[in-house]
Enzyme design. Structure first.
Site, PDB file in Angstrom:
ATOM      1  CG  ASP A  37      -1.749  -1.206   1.220  1.00  0.00           C
ATOM      2  OD1 ASP A  37      -1.988  -1.875   0.138  1.00  0.00           O
ATOM      3  OD2 ASP A  37      -1.907  -1.685   2.732  1.00  0.00           O
ATOM      4  CD  GLU A 202      -8.035  -2.435  -1.770  1.00  0.00           C
ATOM      5  OE1 GLU A 202      -7.188  -2.280  -0.930  1.00  0.00           O
ATOM      6  OE2 GLU A 202      -8.185  -3.411  -2.408  1.00  0.00           O
TER       7      GLU A 202
END
Length: 516
Positions: A37, A202
Site C-alpha cells: 500500500d 479501495e
C-alpha cells in the site's frame, strides 16, 4: 505554494525518459518484502514514501529517495504507546493503507491512516521534520471509511477522502472538507464516486492536475484481479467520469508471469516533469504456482499522458507492471535474478509484534538479549524481533548461547502460521526442536539432545521459492536438516491475511542470548 500538482504536463507517451541516467536499468520491486500500500509525496528535492504495517510495531515505515529508485528507511510514524497500542490485535489487523502528503503552506508532512482494530478509526499524524524520530500524537477524524487520503488544494482548503459511506449512507468514495488543525469536519461528506464497477473499491487518491481533479482508485481485491482505475472531474465535488481505457494498471489475466496483483498506487512527479506511480504488486513463488509468501511489495512504473488527457501506465501501452524499466521503457518477459538475502538485524528496519516491552531487549553489535514473555501463538506480549523476508532465497544463521526456558528463530506469518527451530530447557536439560505450525496445527520434526558442555547452539533457516529448511549444526560442525515446510503454507493464499513472512528471533518465559 500548495501541494496542488500542476507544475508540468504529463509527458507525451511516445517520449523516452531516463529514470536516472540513460544507461541505468531499474529492477522491480524497488522496495522488496512486505511493504504494501505505498503512498508517496515530493518535498524539498526528495521523495518520501510510507506503507502499511498492520500488527507490527513501530508502525508505518517511512522511506526517503532522491530518484524514486533507491529508497532508504529513515524511521516510522508511530513509535509510542500513546500513538498506538495493538495488544490483542490478530494478524492483519491494525494499521491499513496510510497516505503521506506535504503541505507547502505549513512546511509540514501529514500521514493519514486507518486503524481497523479497536476504536481508533481514521486519524493523522504530522511532523515539521521528517528526519526526526518523533511525529505528533494522533489527530482523530470523525469521518469513517478506510484507506483515507488528503488533498491540500490551491485555495488553502484541505479535503479528506475515504472509502465507505457518505453522510447520507451512500457507499463509495466520499469527500469532505476538514480543519487540518483539529481534524474537525467542515462540510457534509458527499459520495463522489461508486468506483468503476470492480469489486472491493479501495485506496482513493485525489489529485488536482491542471484544470482537472483526477480520482484514482483500486478495485478487484488486493489479489490476482487487482487493478488501478481512474476518474476525473472539472470540479472537486464531481461529477466524475471514468477513464475510457480503464484499468490504467493491472497484471490480471497475465498467466505464467511472476509479478501479480498490481494496484493500490499513488502518483508523484519528478523535477524533469516525468510522472511515476508507486504501487503494490507481489511475486509468486513460481511461474505456475499461484502463492506468495513475501507479502505485497512496492513497485515503480512510469506514467504518461494520452492524447485525450487521461493517464497510461507503462510506455509499452500494456498498463502492466514490469520487472524492468530501462530509459522509460518497460520490459515484462524476463525474470531478474535476485541475490540470496543474508539475514542481519538492522535496528532501523527491525519490527516487533503489537506493542513491545522495549526494556525486555538489550541490543549490542550483532547480539541481542531478549527477556521472553508469551509464546509465538499469543496476540498479547510476545518477545519477538525480526526483519522482513525480502527474497525467496534467504538464509538466517543465528547462535543461541543462553536459554532459560525457550528461544529460537522463526519464519513467521501469523500467530497460527509459522515455522520454528528452537532450544527448550526443562529439568535442567536442553533439547533442540523443530516444528511447523500450519493453521494452528503443529507438525514436529527431528529433535536433538544438547550436551551440558555445549555452550552454543547454531541454528539456521534456509529458504528458496518452494521450501523453508530448518537446520542445526551437529557436533561435527555440519548443518543437518531437521524439518522442511513448503513456502505455500506461509502464503496469503493459504493462511489468509495481508502480510508477509518475518524472519525473527524470539524467546519464551525467560532470558535468551542471540548472536549472528
Amino acid at each position: 505554494m500548495t501541494s496542488r500538482i500542476q507544475t508540468k504536463p504529463l509527458t507525451n507517451p511516445s517520449a523516452t525518459v531516463a529514470l536516472t541516467k540513460p544507461s541505468m536499468t531499474v529492477v522491480n520491486p524497488v522496495i522488496r518484502g512486505f511493504y504494501p500500500d505505498p503512498s508517496v509525496c515530493a518535498a524539498n528535492g526528495a521523495f518520501y514514501l510510507v506503507t502499511s504495517s498492520f500488527e507490527y510495531f513501530p508502525a508505518i515505515p517511512v522511506f526517503e529517495s532522491k530518484d524514486l529508485v533507491h529508497w532508504t528507511q529513515i524511521g516510522h510514524c508511530l513509535t509510542r504507546k500513546e500513538q498506538l497500542d495493538l495488544r490483542g490485535v490478530a494478524s492483519s489487523g491494525g494499521i491499513f493503507a496510510p497516505t503521506i502528503r506535504y503541505d507547502e503552506r505549513r512546511g509540514r508532512f501529514y500521514v493519514v491512516v486507518t486503524n481497523v482494530s479497536g476504536n481508533y478509526g481514521n486519524f493523522y499524524v504530522w511532523t515539521d521534520d521528517i528526519h526526526s524520530a518523533e511525529w505528533s500524537d494522533p489527530v482523530k477524524v470523525s469521518r469513517g471509511g478506510i484507506d483515507p487520503s488528503l488533498l491540500f488544494d490551491d485555495d488553502g482548503k484541505v479535503y479528506f477522502i475515504s472509502n465507505g459511506e457518505d453522510d447520507d449512507g451512500n457507499k463509495g468514495v466520499s469527500l469532505c472538507e476538514i480543519d487540518i488543525e483539529t481534524g474537525k469536519q467542515l462540510t457534509k461528506a458527499k459520495r463522489i464516486s461508486a468506483g468503476c464497477g470492480g469489486r472491493y473499491l479501495e485506496a482513493p487518491h485525489l489529485y488536482h492536475i491542471g484544470d482537472w481533479y483526477y480520482l484514482m482508485v483500486a478495485e478487484g481485491g488486493t489479489e490476482y484481479g487487482h487493478m488501478e482505475c481512474l476518474l476525473r472531474s472539472r470540479g472537486i465535488w464531481g461529477e466524475y467520469e471514468a477513464c475510457p481505457h480503464n484499468p490504467i494498471l493491472t497484471n490480471r489475466n497475465l498467466g505464467g508471469y511472476i509479478v501479480q496483483g498490481a494496484g493500490h498506487g499513488d502518483l508523484v512527479q519528478r523535477a524533469d516533469g516525468q510522472w511515476f506511480m508507486l504501487h503494490l504488486a507481489f511475486r509468486q513463488i513460481d511461474q505456475w504456482l499461484t502463492f506468495h509468501n513475501l507479502g505485497r511489495e512496492t513497485y515503480l512504473s512510469p506514467v504518461f499522458a494520452t492524447a485525450d488527457g487521461w493517464f497510461s501506465v507503462g510506455s509499452d501501452g500494456t498498463a502492466r507492471s514490469s520487472w524492468e524499466l530501462e530509459n522509460g521503457a518497460c520490459k515484462i518477459l524476463r525474470e531478474p535474478v535476485y541475490p540470496v538475502q543474508k539475514w542481519e538485524l538492522d535496528r532501523k528496519r527491525a519490527v516487533f509484534l503489537r506493542l513491545p516491552a522495549y526494556e525486555d531487549y538489550e541490543f549490542a553489535e550483532r547480539e541481542v538479549v531478549i527477556r521472553g514473555r508469551e509464546a509465538l501463538g499469543s496476540t498479547s506480549l510476545v518477545s519477538f524481533v525480526g526483519m522482513r523476508q525480502e527474497e525467496h532465497c534467504a538464509c538466517m544463521d543465528v547462535c543461541i548461547s543462553e536459554v532459560e526456558k525457550e528461544a529460537g528463530i522463526s519464519a513467521y506469518l501469523t500467530e497460527n502460521d509459522f515455522y520454528a527451530v528452537y532450544v527448550r530447557k526443562e529439568d535442567g536439560k536442553k533439547r533442540l526442536f523443530s516444528k511447523l505450525v500450519i493453521g494452528g496445527h503443529i507438525v514436529f520434526g527431528k529433535s536433538i539432545d544438547i550436551l551440558d558442555d555445549e555452550p552454543l547452539t547454531e541454528v539456521r533457516i534456509e529458504s528458496d521459492a518452494l521450501y523453508y529448511k530448518l537446520l542445526a549444526k551437529d557436533t561435527g560442525g555440519e548443518y543437518i536438516e531437521l524439518l522442511r515446510g513448503q513456502t505455500k503454507f506461509l502464503s496469503s493464499e493459504v493462511a489468509g491475511g495481508f502480510t508477509g513472512v518475518i524472519l525473527a528471533l524470539y524467546a519464551v518465559d525467560g532470558n535468551a542470548r542471540f548472536s549472528w
